[in-house]
Design a protein around this motif. Structure first.
Motif, PDB file in Angstrom:
ATOM      1  N   ARG A  18       0.681  -1.689  -0.210  1.00  0.00           N
ATOM      2  CA  ARG A  18       0.105   0.131   0.331  1.00  0.00           C
ATOM      3  C   ARG A  18       0.866   1.268   0.132  1.00  0.00           C
ATOM      4  N   GLY A  19       1.764   1.542   1.050  1.00  0.00           N
ATOM      5  CA  GLY A  19       2.681   2.576   0.468  1.00  0.00           C
ATOM      6  C   GLY A  19       3.599   2.161  -0.413  1.00  0.00           C
ATOM      7  N   TYR A  20       3.318   1.448  -0.547  1.00  0.00           N
ATOM      8  CA  TYR A  20       4.700   1.962  -2.314  1.00  0.00           C
ATOM      9  C   TYR A  20       3.821   2.378  -3.526  1.00  0.00           C
ATOM     10  N   LEU A  21       2.471   1.762  -3.561  1.00  0.00           N
ATOM     11  CA  LEU A  21       1.493   2.306  -4.543  1.00  0.00           C
ATOM     12  C   LEU A  21       1.450   3.740  -4.928  1.00  0.00           C
ATOM     13  N   ARG A  22       1.227   4.288  -3.382  1.00  0.00           N
ATOM     14  CA  ARG A  22       0.417   5.316  -3.159  1.00  0.00           C
ATOM     15  C   ARG A  22       2.097   5.697  -2.900  1.00  0.00           C
ATOM     16  N   TRP A  23       3.548   5.691  -2.670  1.00  0.00           N
ATOM     17  CA  TRP A  23       3.816   6.429  -2.815  1.00  0.00           C
ATOM     18  C   TRP A  23       4.432   6.312  -4.746  1.00  0.00           C
ATOM     19  N   LYS A  24       4.048   5.170  -5.749  1.00  0.00           N
ATOM     20  CA  LYS A  24       4.796   5.649  -6.739  1.00  0.00           C
ATOM     21  C   LYS A  24       3.274   5.972  -7.917  1.00  0.00           C
ATOM     22  N   ASN A  25       2.705   6.140  -6.664  1.00  0.00           N
ATOM     23  CA  ASN A  25       1.268   7.516  -7.882  1.00  0.00           C
ATOM     24  C   ASN A  25       0.511   6.837  -8.164  1.00  0.00           C
ATOM     25  N   VAL A  26       0.244   5.148  -8.067  1.00  0.00           N
ATOM     26  CA  VAL A  26      -0.479   5.373  -9.166  1.00  0.00           C
ATOM     27  C   VAL A  26      -1.882   3.992  -8.311  1.00  0.00           C
ATOM     28  N   PRO A  27      -2.955   4.733  -9.321  1.00  0.00           N
ATOM     29  CA  PRO A  27      -4.300   4.327  -8.892  1.00  0.00           C
ATOM     30  C   PRO A  27      -4.820   3.398  -8.892  1.00  0.00           C
ATOM     31  N   PHE A  28      -4.963   2.774  -7.444  1.00  0.00           N
ATOM     32  CA  PHE A  28      -5.314   1.464  -7.068  1.00  0.00           C
ATOM     33  C   PHE A  28      -7.320   1.597  -6.136  1.00  0.00           C
ATOM     34  N   ARG A  29      -7.536   0.679  -6.296  1.00  0.00           N
ATOM     35  CA  ARG A  29      -8.416   0.397  -5.143  1.00  0.00           C
ATOM     36  C   ARG A  29      -7.998  -0.336  -4.619  1.00  0.00           C
TER      37      ARG A  29
END
Ligand SMILES: N[C@@H](CCC(=O)N[C@@H](CS)C(=O)NCC(=O)O)C(=O)O
Length: 371
Positions: A18-29
């Motif tokens: 979760r932390g990684y995807l947020r930093w990577k600015n990748v939209p996810f649900r």
């Protein structure tokens, strides 16, 4: 094109992704891993009960199913633009891979110990809310008994028992002291950008050791900068920003953390590799490797607090170690010399010529001999 992260707030490895995807600015649900979701999605796609799972809807019929945080992150690194969490200089890259392994597979020991020793009821309620969010609280609690018994029982396999608890707490506090001092000078391990090493630390340090109330209070009291780092890393305010330190610098705090890896985790990995070799010889036709190869005596703790205790022989971390040795093998000349020098300086010279008994892979999400 979108991503679904199936996991839970209480889950160590979900926090890492979760932390990684947020930093990577990748939209996810994010989808909660309820019992229903395990049955409907995780088991059919992955074949066994584990989180996190990421589904990348890439335009293909079923999308791409990803399990294992490392494979999830590597997939997104390839598929998405933007700065990488892998430093591109030799020493920082090598150190980041090692620290991901240290976070994922060694800091999990204090993470599991503190959860089940001091935060049991909290974790039990969280498991209940994850599995059956629609049920009343008491029924959630009752239905979570099995999962709680499984996860709390698994700590023995990690070497957590009455003989080793003091050593685990001592080593954890020593880790916090070193990391906290490092964070007085740097935002993340290698400067102002989080690396794969930071995300390896994030699972245990955020999802268990900070988020669980008792261990969270301890971290905020004795290592407030680590608590702050975990929050920043898990909920980045400025995605895709920051840089790794120039000149391939390894800050002294990172060297000290690498020394903890070499002194504590590396001997267990070496023993595990020789157990894997024995298993390979005894089972020449087996491809899939059991999750546990038996039990061995392992040293847990640091310095004077070390104890020798029973621990399961867990081959999975060797797959992460293979990433380290693969990286080393690809280096030549000056680069190779720098990497070797780093390994010598932290007491990990064993890794210089180390080879696993055979190559490892994860076809169908299960650790196997590469075929
Ligand atoms: N190395 C795996 C570890 C995943 C893992 O252990 N997840 C836990 C929850 S945080 C789980 O579902 N464990 C089930 C099991 O080990 O049987 C990864 O990085 O994804």
């Amino acid at each position: 094109m979108s991503y679904t992260l199936i996991g839970a707030p209480v889950s160590l490895y979900t926090g890492k992704v979760r932390g990684y995807l947020r930093w990577k600015n990748v939209p996810f649900r994010e989808e909660m891993a309820t019992r229903e979701v395990y049955k409907r999605t995780i088991l059919p796609r992955v074949g066994w009960s584990v989180i996190p799972v990421v589904i990348h809807e890439d335009g293909s019929e079923d999308g791409v199913t990803l399990q294992d945080t490392t494979e999830i992150i590597d997939h997104v690194e390839q598929a998405e633009p933007g700065p990488s969490v892998y430093p591109d200089t030799v020493r920082q890259h090598l150190a980041a891979l090692i620290l991901e392994l240290f976070g994922d597979e060694w800091l999990v020991i204090p993470a599991m110990h503190y959860r089940w020793a001091y935060n049991r009821d909290f974790a039990h309620r969280e498991f209940g809310a994850m599995q059956n969010p629609h049920l009343p609280a008491q029924e959630q609690w009752d239905a979570a008994e099995k999962a709680v018994a499984f996860f709390s029982g698994s700590i023995r396999g990690l070497g957590v028992n009455p003989d080793s608890v003091a050593a685990i707490e001592d080593a954890y506090e020593a880790f916090l002291a070193v990391f906290d001092a490092h964070l007085a000078e740097h935002d993340f391990l290698f400067g102002s950008r989080p690396s794969i090493g930071d995300f390896g630390f994030l699972g245990p340090l955020y999802a268990h050791l900070l988020r669980d109330p008792e261990s969270g209070a301890l971290m905020r009291r004795i290592a407030p900068r680590v608590a702050d780092w975990a929050e920043r890393c898990h909920a980045p305010q400025h995605a895709l920003t920051g840089d790794f330190l120039p000149d391939d610098e390894i800050p002294s705090g990172v060297t000290a953390l690498l020394r903890q890896f070499a002194a504590q985790q590396l001997p267990v990995l070496m023993d595990t590799a020789s157990a894997l070799e024995d298993w390979g010889k005894a089972n020449p036709d087996e491809v899939e490797i059991p999750r546990i190869l038996g039990f061995h005596k392992a040293k847990i703790g640091r310095g004077a607090s070390v104890v020798e205790t029973d621990r399961a022989i867990i081959p999975y971390p060797l797959w992460m170690l293979q990433r380290v040795t693969d990286y080393l093998c690809g280096l030549t000349g000056e680069d190779r010399a720098e990497a070797e020098e780093l390994l010598r300086s932290i007491g990990a010279q064993q890794l210089i010529d180390f080879q696993l008994p055979f190559r490892l892979a994860r076809p169908h999400f299960k650790l196997s001999r590469a075929g």
